[in-house]
Scaffold this motif. Structure first.
Motif, short mmCIF file in Angstrom:
data_model
loop_
_atom_site.label_atom_id
_atom_site.label_comp_id
_atom_site.label_asym_id
_atom_site.label_seq_id
_atom_site.Cartn_x
_atom_site.Cartn_y
_atom_site.Cartn_z
N ALA A 1 0.83 -1.21 0.00
CA ALA A 1 0.00 0.00 0.00
C ALA A 1 0.86 1.26 0.00
N ASN A 2 1.88 1.30 0.85
CA ASN A 2 2.71 2.50 0.94
C ASN A 2 3.55 2.71 -0.31
N ALA A 3 4.09 1.63 -0.88
CA ALA A 3 4.90 1.76 -2.09
C ALA A 3 4.06 2.27 -3.26
N ILE A 4 2.86 1.72 -3.43
CA ILE A 4 2.01 2.11 -4.55
C ILE A 4 1.51 3.55 -4.40
N ILE A 5 1.01 3.89 -3.22
CA ILE A 5 0.48 5.24 -3.02
C ILE A 5 1.59 6.29 -3.15
N LEU A 6 2.76 6.00 -2.61
CA LEU A 6 3.86 6.96 -2.70
C LEU A 6 4.31 7.15 -4.14
N THR A 7 4.33 6.07 -4.92
CA THR A 7 4.69 6.18 -6.33
C THR A 7 3.66 6.97 -7.10
N LEU A 8 2.38 6.74 -6.82
CA LEU A 8 1.33 7.52 -7.48
C LEU A 8 1.44 9.00 -7.15
N MET A 9 1.78 9.31 -5.91
CA MET A 9 1.93 10.71 -5.52
C MET A 9 3.12 11.35 -6.23
N ALA A 10 4.21 10.59 -6.40
CA ALA A 10 5.42 11.12 -7.03
C ALA A 10 5.25 11.29 -8.53
N LEU A 11 4.64 10.29 -9.19
CA LEU A 11 4.56 10.31 -10.65
C LEU A 11 3.30 11.02 -11.16
N VAL A 12 2.18 10.82 -10.48
CA VAL A 12 0.90 11.36 -10.96
C VAL A 12 0.44 12.54 -10.11
N GLY A 13 0.56 12.42 -8.81
CA GLY A 13 0.08 13.49 -7.93
C GLY A 13 0.85 14.78 -8.05
N SER A 14 2.07 14.73 -8.61
CA SER A 14 2.87 15.95 -8.77
C SER A 14 2.55 16.70 -10.06
N MET A 15 1.58 16.20 -10.85
CA MET A 15 1.19 16.89 -12.09
C MET A 15 0.16 17.99 -11.79
N GLU A 16 0.17 19.00 -12.63
CA GLU A 16 -0.92 19.97 -12.60
C GLU A 16 -2.20 19.29 -13.09
N PRO A 17 -3.35 19.63 -12.51
CA PRO A 17 -4.60 18.97 -12.91
C PRO A 17 -4.89 19.05 -14.41
N ALA A 18 -4.63 20.21 -15.02
CA ALA A 18 -4.89 20.34 -16.46
C ALA A 18 -3.98 19.42 -17.27
N ARG A 19 -2.73 19.31 -16.84
CA ARG A 19 -1.79 18.42 -17.52
C ARG A 19 -2.22 16.97 -17.37
N LEU A 20 -2.70 16.62 -16.19
CA LEU A 20 -3.18 15.26 -15.96
C LEU A 20 -4.38 14.95 -16.86
N GLY A 21 -5.30 15.91 -16.98
CA GLY A 21 -6.45 15.71 -17.85
C GLY A 21 -6.06 15.53 -19.30
N GLN A 22 -5.09 16.33 -19.76
CA GLN A 22 -4.63 16.20 -21.14
C GLN A 22 -4.01 14.82 -21.37
N ALA A 23 -3.21 14.36 -20.40
CA ALA A 23 -2.54 13.07 -20.55
C ALA A 23 -3.56 11.93 -20.59
N LEU A 24 -4.56 11.97 -19.71
CA LEU A 24 -5.57 10.92 -19.70
C LEU A 24 -6.37 10.93 -21.00
N TYR A 25 -6.66 12.12 -21.51
CA TYR A 25 -7.40 12.23 -22.77
C TYR A 25 -6.59 11.63 -23.92
N ARG A 26 -5.30 11.92 -23.95
CA ARG A 26 -4.45 11.39 -25.01
C ARG A 26 -4.23 9.88 -24.87
N LEU A 27 -4.45 9.35 -23.67
CA LEU A 27 -4.38 7.90 -23.46
C LEU A 27 -5.72 7.22 -23.74
N LYS A 28 -6.65 7.95 -24.35
CA LYS A 28 -7.94 7.42 -24.79
C LYS A 28 -8.88 7.09 -23.64
N MET A 29 -8.73 7.79 -22.52
CA MET A 29 -9.70 7.63 -21.44
C MET A 29 -11.01 8.29 -21.86
N PRO A 30 -12.16 7.80 -21.38
CA PRO A 30 -13.45 8.43 -21.74
C PRO A 30 -13.48 9.91 -21.35
#
Length: 249
Positions: free
Chosen positions: A111-140
């Motif tokens: 649990a700690n390894a996964i959550i910490l990795t998500l915070m480092a790799l994904v949680g450190s993104m700006e929300p708009a950047r995260l949305g753009q990345a998910l959209y380009r990855l073909k998320m609905p």
């Protein structure tokens, strides 16, 4: 909202957001399937290294981790008493087993390894950047919009909640184990829902006044670079090493 994003340029922040999301998902899949404590400890070290590379504030980050651990600590404490095996000691006639303790440590490391990795790799993104990345990855698109609005307005709703709590305290409210407390907390939740609906209607009206037609432009200017290939290769090597460590005796 404070998402943990840092304005300083780091190797993590310069990596394409899509590569970071895919790396976080791959890391979670690998770690979930690990069972060797050495491999899981190594995965936690990798997660801590990513935290330092992303330049997340250690104190605030670890405080968030402790909040997450608070949700699972009771389950981890009960596992030694619910998993059959070799007894370590007994409490009120209930044996605590080594197998249960090992399973609790395994779950905690995962649990700690996964959550910490998500915070480092994904949680450190700006929300708009995260949305753009998910959209380009073909998320609905609907899911991407929902995520972006949630990230944007969850802090607004938190501030609304804090204002209501201050108003309750100003009227002499003191929580306790009684009917009045439960009734007051019910009114608080109901008022939060009412204000959230009212705010959503005002936001929708404001967006329509600005020409909102049901879609938000999310294309962005994302493009893979050579450094992203290096990141993917290095991260893939780390995951392969964790899998190999799983099978080493």
């Amino acid at each position: 909202m404070d998402t943990g994003a840092t304005t300083a340029k780091t190797y993590i922040s310069e990596t394409d957001p899509r590569a970071r999301i895919l790396a976080a998902v791959a890391f979670a899949i690998v770690v979930v399937n690990l069972h060797d404590l050495r491999a899981l400890a190594a995965a936690l070290v990798v997660a801590l290294t990513l935290m330092l590379m992303a330049r997340l504030p250690p104190r605030a980050t670890l405080k968030r981790m402790l909040t997450m651990d608070g949700f699972i600590i009771f389950m981890l404490l009960l596992l030694p008493f619910t998993v059959p095996g070799d007894a370590m000691f007994t409490v009120f006639g209930l044996p605590a087993t080594w197998q249960g303790l090992r399973q609790a440590i395994e779950i905690g490391l995962k649990a700690n390894a996964i959550i910490l990795t998500l915070m480092a790799l994904v949680g450190s993104m700006e929300p708009a950047r995260l949305g753009q990345a998910l959209y380009r990855l073909k998320m609905p698109e609907g899911l991407v919009y929902l995520l972006m609005f949630m990230v944007r307005y969850v802090d607004v709703l938190q501030q609304e909640y804090l204002r209501l709590r201050v108003a309750m305290k100003a009227r002499g409210f003191r929580p306790g184990n009684n009917r009045h407390t439960y009734q007051s907390l019910g009114y608080l939740i109901g008022m939060m829902l009412v204000r959230a609906v009212e705010r959503s209607e005002r936001i929708l009206g404001a967006m329509k006044c600005r020409g909102f037609s049901g879609r938000i432009p999310l294309s962005g200017d994302l493009a893979y670079a050579r450094s992203d290939a290096g990141f993917a290769f290095a991260f893939g090597g780390i995951l392969a090493a964790l899998v190999a460590l799983q099978f080493l005796r």
